[in-house]
Design a protein around this motif. Structure first.
Motif, PDB file in Angstrom:
ATOM      1  N   ILE A 112       0.877  -1.179   0.000  1.00 49.00           N
ATOM      2  CA  ILE A 112       0.000   0.000   0.000  1.00 49.00           C
ATOM      3  C   ILE A 112       0.914   1.228   0.000  1.00 49.00           C
ATOM      4  O   ILE A 112       1.741   1.394   0.895  1.00 49.00           O
ATOM      5  CB  ILE A 112      -0.933   0.031   1.234  1.00 49.00           C
ATOM      6  N   SER A 113       0.783   2.052  -1.038  1.00 50.25           N
ATOM      7  CA  SER A 113       1.606   3.251  -1.156  1.00 50.25           C
ATOM      8  C   SER A 113       0.858   4.411  -0.493  1.00 50.25           C
ATOM      9  O   SER A 113      -0.318   4.629  -0.773  1.00 50.25           O
ATOM     10  CB  SER A 113       1.811   3.515  -2.652  1.00 50.25           C
ATOM     11  N   VAL A 114       1.551   5.141   0.375  1.00 54.77           N
ATOM     12  CA  VAL A 114       0.869   6.250   1.061  1.00 54.77           C
ATOM     13  C   VAL A 114       1.550   7.585   0.752  1.00 54.77           C
ATOM     14  O   VAL A 114       2.764   7.657   0.621  1.00 54.77           O
ATOM     15  CB  VAL A 114       0.782   6.033   2.597  1.00 54.77           C
ATOM     16  N   ALA A 128      -2.846  11.863   6.284  1.00 49.95           N
ATOM     17  CA  ALA A 128      -3.651  12.786   7.089  1.00 49.95           C
ATOM     18  C   ALA A 128      -5.082  12.275   7.273  1.00 49.95           C
ATOM     19  O   ALA A 128      -5.673  12.415   8.331  1.00 49.95           O
ATOM     20  CB  ALA A 128      -3.672  14.160   6.426  1.00 49.95           C
ATOM     21  N   LEU A 129      -5.627  11.658   6.230  1.00 50.54           N
ATOM     22  CA  LEU A 129      -7.038  11.251   6.287  1.00 50.54           C
ATOM     23  C   LEU A 129      -7.244   9.877   6.921  1.00 50.54           C
ATOM     24  O   LEU A 129      -8.276   9.634   7.540  1.00 50.54           O
ATOM     25  CB  LEU A 129      -7.638  11.211   4.868  1.00 50.54           C
ATOM     26  N   ALA A 130      -6.276   8.982   6.742  1.00 49.41           N
ATOM     27  CA  ALA A 130      -6.637   7.592   7.051  1.00 49.41           C
ATOM     28  C   ALA A 130      -5.459   6.687   7.425  1.00 49.41           C
ATOM     29  O   ALA A 130      -5.488   5.497   7.116  1.00 49.41           O
ATOM     30  CB  ALA A 130      -7.352   7.007   5.826  1.00 49.41           C
ATOM     31  N   ALA A 131      -4.460   7.210   8.123  1.00 49.50           N
ATOM     32  CA  ALA A 131      -3.314   6.359   8.497  1.00 49.50           C
ATOM     33  C   ALA A 131      -3.799   5.137   9.293  1.00 49.50           C
ATOM     34  O   ALA A 131      -3.345   4.010   9.060  1.00 49.50           O
ATOM     35  CB  ALA A 131      -2.308   7.161   9.306  1.00 49.50           C
ATOM     36  N   ASP A 132      -4.742   5.343  10.212  1.00 47.48           N
ATOM     37  CA  ASP A 132      -5.233   4.232  11.045  1.00 47.48           C
ATOM     38  C   ASP A 132      -5.873   3.129  10.197  1.00 47.48           C
ATOM     39  O   ASP A 132      -5.641   1.931  10.414  1.00 47.48           O
ATOM     40  CB  ASP A 132      -6.236   4.742  12.102  1.00 47.48           C
TER      41      ASP A 132
END
Ligand code: PTJ
Length: 251
Positions: A72-74, A80-84
């Motif tokens: 999964i590339s971040v 900021a929106l969805a690290a969790d």
């Protein structure tokens, strides 16, 4: 403080997260603009996960479940929106997480890595040792253990050039992009036309239930062109319905 009763509560919370991420040096300047473009398309879609999104989300989970080295590339916006949610999905699918920035600075890389450390996970990409062929240097940087050797890459909110470069490397590319007309949406093997946090929540649910047999079945029936076409027809239908309502004579 945004009241929960506000009709645009969820949208406003996401805005706040992006602004916060920008202030904390996670989100790029252009990330603010990219978010606004996403919001505009979400407005047209109706701010819910439609059938074409659910089908693509199921297929994405199936493909990642069957992959040998899913990554999964971040980027700044995704962090900021969805690290969790990225962490939860990666754990369920045994996927690696790699930071890969379009507007790369070492400072932003460090802040994003630190953000993921809060969830107790190590992510790749801080010390890249490989290059994605066909891209100029800093945008090409990646990790040999991660994106470089991955068979399946989930690249949410990606730039079209890099999506194409990954395809040229023979990778199976999955994207999440609210704009079905974007080059990334058109290039990917699976295009999830849905808002990032909704998409990841759905994918986490599917990943909890997936098994080998159902994954194979889902993929055998999946046609990305059909999904993209459905998303455009959906937007078209909604606009026509709205236009027709406005033409109804008022009492
Ligand atoms: O953090 P960096 O340096 O890697 O930069 C990240 C951005 C997003 C700024 C960079 O990759 C970029 O410029 O992307 P684009 O080309 O603007 O593409 C982003 C796509 O994501 C657009 O098609 C938007 O419509 C879409 N998008 C924006 N927010 C969301 C979204 N799709 C799903 N969910 C969202 N929340």
């Amino acid at each position: 403080m945004i009241p929960r009763s506000h009709p645009r509560y969820h949208s406003l919370i996401k805005r706040e997260k992006i602004i916060e991420g920008f202030k904390n040096g996670i989100v790029a300047h252009a990330g603010l603009i990219a978010h606004g473009r996403g919001e505009a398309f979400d407005y047209l879609i109706g701010e819910r996960s439609e059938d074409f999104a659910i089908l693509a989300e199921k297929a994405a989970v199936a493909k990642m479940y069957l992959a040998k080295n899913p990554v999964i590339s971040v980027n700044g916006n995704v962090t900021a929106l969805a690290a969790d949610k990225v962490v939860s999905l990666a754990k369920l699918l045994n996927a690696k997480i790699e930071v890969n920035l379009f507007y790369r600075t070492e400072e932003r890389i460090r802040r994003i890595v630190d953000e993921f450390r809060k969830y107790g996970v190590q992510i790749l990409g801080e010390k890249p040792d490989s290059l994605i062929p066909g891209l100029e240097h800093s945008r090409a940087l990646c990790s040999s253990e991660g994106i470089y050797s991955a068979d399946v890459v989930l690249v949410p909110l990606e730039d079209g050039d890099r999506a194409q470069a990954l395809k040229n490397m023979g990778k199976f590319v999955i994207t999440i992009d609210l704009n079905p007309l974007s080059r990334t949406a058109q290039t990917a093997d699976i295009t999830i036309v849905d808002e990032l946090t909704r998409a990841l929540e759905n994918m986490i649910e599917f990943a909890r239930k997936i098994d080998h047999l159902s994954a194979t079945k889902i993929l055998s029936k999946y046609r990305n062109g059909e999904i993209l076409s459905q998303s455009l027809l959906h937007i078209n239908r909604r606009l026509k319905e709205m236009a027709a309502t406005l033409q109804t004579p008022q009492a």
